[in-house]
Write a protein that holds these residues in place. Structure first.
Motif, PDB file in Angstrom:
ATOM      1  N   GLU A   1     -29.499 102.330 -76.890  1.00 59.95           N
ATOM      2  CA  GLU A   1     -30.252 101.459 -75.989  1.00 59.95           C
ATOM      3  C   GLU A   1     -31.372 102.224 -75.300  1.00 59.95           C
ATOM      4  O   GLU A   1     -31.309 103.433 -75.110  1.00 59.95           O
ATOM      5  N   GLU A   2     -32.419 101.490 -74.931  1.00 58.13           N
ATOM      6  CA  GLU A   2     -33.556 102.108 -74.255  1.00 58.13           C
ATOM      7  C   GLU A   2     -33.205 102.308 -72.778  1.00 58.13           C
ATOM      8  O   GLU A   2     -32.922 101.349 -72.065  1.00 58.13           O
ATOM      9  N   GLY A   3     -33.212 103.535 -72.332  1.00 63.05           N
ATOM     10  CA  GLY A   3     -32.926 103.813 -70.930  1.00 63.05           C
ATOM     11  C   GLY A   3     -34.153 103.576 -70.076  1.00 63.05           C
ATOM     12  O   GLY A   3     -35.288 103.674 -70.556  1.00 63.05           O
TER      13      GLY A   3
ATOM     14  N   ASN B   1     -18.159 100.482 -79.755  1.00 64.75           N
ATOM     15  CA  ASN B   1     -19.200  99.886 -78.910  1.00 64.75           C
ATOM     16  C   ASN B   1     -20.035 100.954 -78.213  1.00 64.75           C
ATOM     17  O   ASN B   1     -21.178 100.692 -77.817  1.00 64.75           O
ATOM     18  N   HIS B   2     -19.480 102.150 -78.063  1.00 67.06           N
ATOM     19  CA  HIS B   2     -20.247 103.225 -77.430  1.00 67.06           C
ATOM     20  C   HIS B   2     -21.467 103.607 -78.264  1.00 67.06           C
ATOM     21  O   HIS B   2     -22.446 104.126 -77.722  1.00 67.06           O
TER      22      HIS B   2
ATOM     23  N   LEU C   1     -24.570 102.056 -76.927  1.00 72.09           N
ATOM     24  CA  LEU C   1     -25.116 102.600 -75.683  1.00 72.09           C
ATOM     25  C   LEU C   1     -26.080 103.738 -75.963  1.00 72.09           C
ATOM     26  O   LEU C   1     -27.078 103.900 -75.273  1.00 72.09           O
TER      27      LEU C   1
ATOM     28  N   GLU D   1     -26.851 109.856 -64.998  1.00 72.97           N
ATOM     29  CA  GLU D   1     -27.254 108.538 -64.486  1.00 72.97           C
ATOM     30  C   GLU D   1     -26.620 108.276 -63.124  1.00 72.97           C
ATOM     31  O   GLU D   1     -27.251 107.686 -62.244  1.00 72.97           O
TER      32      GLU D   1
ATOM     33  N   TYR E   1     -21.800  95.513 -71.688  1.00 72.65           N
ATOM     34  CA  TYR E   1     -22.058  96.418 -70.570  1.00 72.65           C
ATOM     35  C   TYR E   1     -23.104  97.435 -71.013  1.00 72.65           C
ATOM     36  O   TYR E   1     -23.363  97.608 -72.209  1.00 72.65           O
ATOM     37  N   SER E   2     -23.681  98.112 -70.029  1.00 75.54           N
ATOM     38  CA  SER E   2     -24.731  99.097 -70.301  1.00 75.54           C
ATOM     39  C   SER E   2     -24.296 100.458 -69.772  1.00 75.54           C
ATOM     40  O   SER E   2     -23.266 100.599 -69.104  1.00 75.54           O
ATOM     41  N   SER E   3     -25.115 101.472 -70.035  1.00 76.38           N
ATOM     42  CA  SER E   3     -24.828 102.793 -69.478  1.00 76.38           C
ATOM     43  C   SER E   3     -24.882 102.750 -67.954  1.00 76.38           C
ATOM     44  O   SER E   3     -24.158 103.487 -67.271  1.00 76.38           O
ATOM     45  N   GLY E   4     -25.729 101.869 -67.417  1.00 73.85           N
ATOM     46  CA  GLY E   4     -25.785 101.704 -65.967  1.00 73.85           C
ATOM     47  C   GLY E   4     -24.470 101.203 -65.403  1.00 73.85           C
ATOM     48  O   GLY E   4     -24.054 101.608 -64.310  1.00 73.85           O
ATOM     49  N   ASP E   5     -23.798 100.310 -66.148  1.00 70.13           N
ATOM     50  CA  ASP E   5     -22.478  99.836 -65.715  1.00 70.13           C
ATOM     51  C   ASP E   5     -21.464 100.975 -65.726  1.00 70.13           C
ATOM     52  O   ASP E   5     -20.606 101.074 -64.844  1.00 70.13           O
TER      53      ASP E   5
END
Length: 287
Positions: free
Chosen positions: A217-219, A210-211, A214, A118, A83-87
């Motif tokens: 990751e490239e936003g 797992n955080h 996040l 976000e 999953y991503s920060s968007g999720d």
């Protein structure tokens, strides 16, 4: 339904695209809703019960929840979050939908503050106001880094045996002490009790690492805090070792409608003795 004093407390599990999100609500559902988003590796228990109860007593309907890989929400294999920060931002909208809410005041702390920003940028129509505690603005350069002492402590996370409950608890206890401010004495016994409660409740605690992925990751370049149009309140300790207070001050410089509430001597924490002050600031902002 339980009663916390005179405050009604309900617990609900919400499913979204096969993901379980465990939530808890305090107060009267007819009151203005506030959703609380906690930070890295931290379940909803890190929002103190008393803070939730006091907000509810001030006629707010308070929802806190376990983010993915924490508490009783869905956990993923360690090192493979999927999953991503968007999720995580979409999870907030799913929770609002699960409660039948069209909008809410959004409060995020630390990594939860990034998620909250976000949410405001991706799902603006759902957000009434933003309160951002001990966090940093998206796409703002030139802010000071963490203290050297905290950077050294943070690097030690790479050597923790994440299969050992004792090693995890010891690291988290050191982390709580490192994040403490100077205004009040740090209470290691209270921190230890909260960590034990959090770890006992989670079916897997190592997956909370797992955080870390996040943060790295490239936003999307289009997500900039300067584009937020809702009223923003930054609550920030002046002795925060992770995000120095300049990060909180930056919100007032780049957000069209931004204010700062300084917690003098506050660290990267919600200290028991600061709860009344934080509640007053949130209640005023969400009035």
């Amino acid at each position: 339904m339980e009663q916390a004093g005179k405050i009604a407390v309900t617990e609900t599990s919400i499913e979204v695209k096969g993901v379980r999100l465990q939530t808890q609500a305090f107060g009267d559902p007819s009151s203005p809703p506030i959703i609380l988003i906690m930070g890295m590796m931290a379940s909803m228990l890190w929002w103190p019960d008393r803070l939730c109860e006091e907000l509810a007593a001030c006629q707010r309907y308070v929802i806190r929840y376990d983010q993915r890989d924490t508490g009783l929400s869905t956990h993923y294999p360690q090192g493979a979050p999927g999953y991503s920060s968007g999720d995580l931002a979409h999870d907030v909208i799913a929770i609002l939908g699960g409660y039948g809410l069209e909008t809410a005041h959004v409060v995020g702390m630390s990594m939860g503050g990034f998620v909250a920003q976000e949410v405001a940028l991706r799902h603006s129509r759902y957000v009434r106001t933003l309160t951002l505690i001990s966090t940093s603005p998206l796409a703002v350069e030139g802010l000071p880094s963490s203290t050297k002492a905290y950077q050294e402590h943070s690097r030690a996370a790479e050597t923790v045996d994440w299969s050992s409950s004792e090693a995890i608890a010891a690291f988290l206890l050191r982390d709580a002490a490192m994040l403490a401010g100077t205004r009040h004495p740090h209470d290691p016994d209270a921190a230890s009790a909260l960590i034990a409660r959090d770890m006992d409740r989670a079916p897997s605690f190592a997956s909370a690492t797992n955080h870390f992925a996040l943060v790295g990751e490239e936003g999307p370049a289009r997500l900039r805090v300067a584009d937020i149009r809702q009223p923003v309140l930054a609550i920030h300790g002046t002795a925060d070792p992770l995000f120095p207070v300049e990060h909180g001050e930056a919100f007032t410089k780049v957000v069209q409608n931004g204010r700062l509430h300084r917690i003098e001597g506050g660290g990267h924490e919600i200290h028991e003795r600061d709860i009344d002050e934080i509640v007053r600031a949130i209640v005023d902002h969400t009035a």
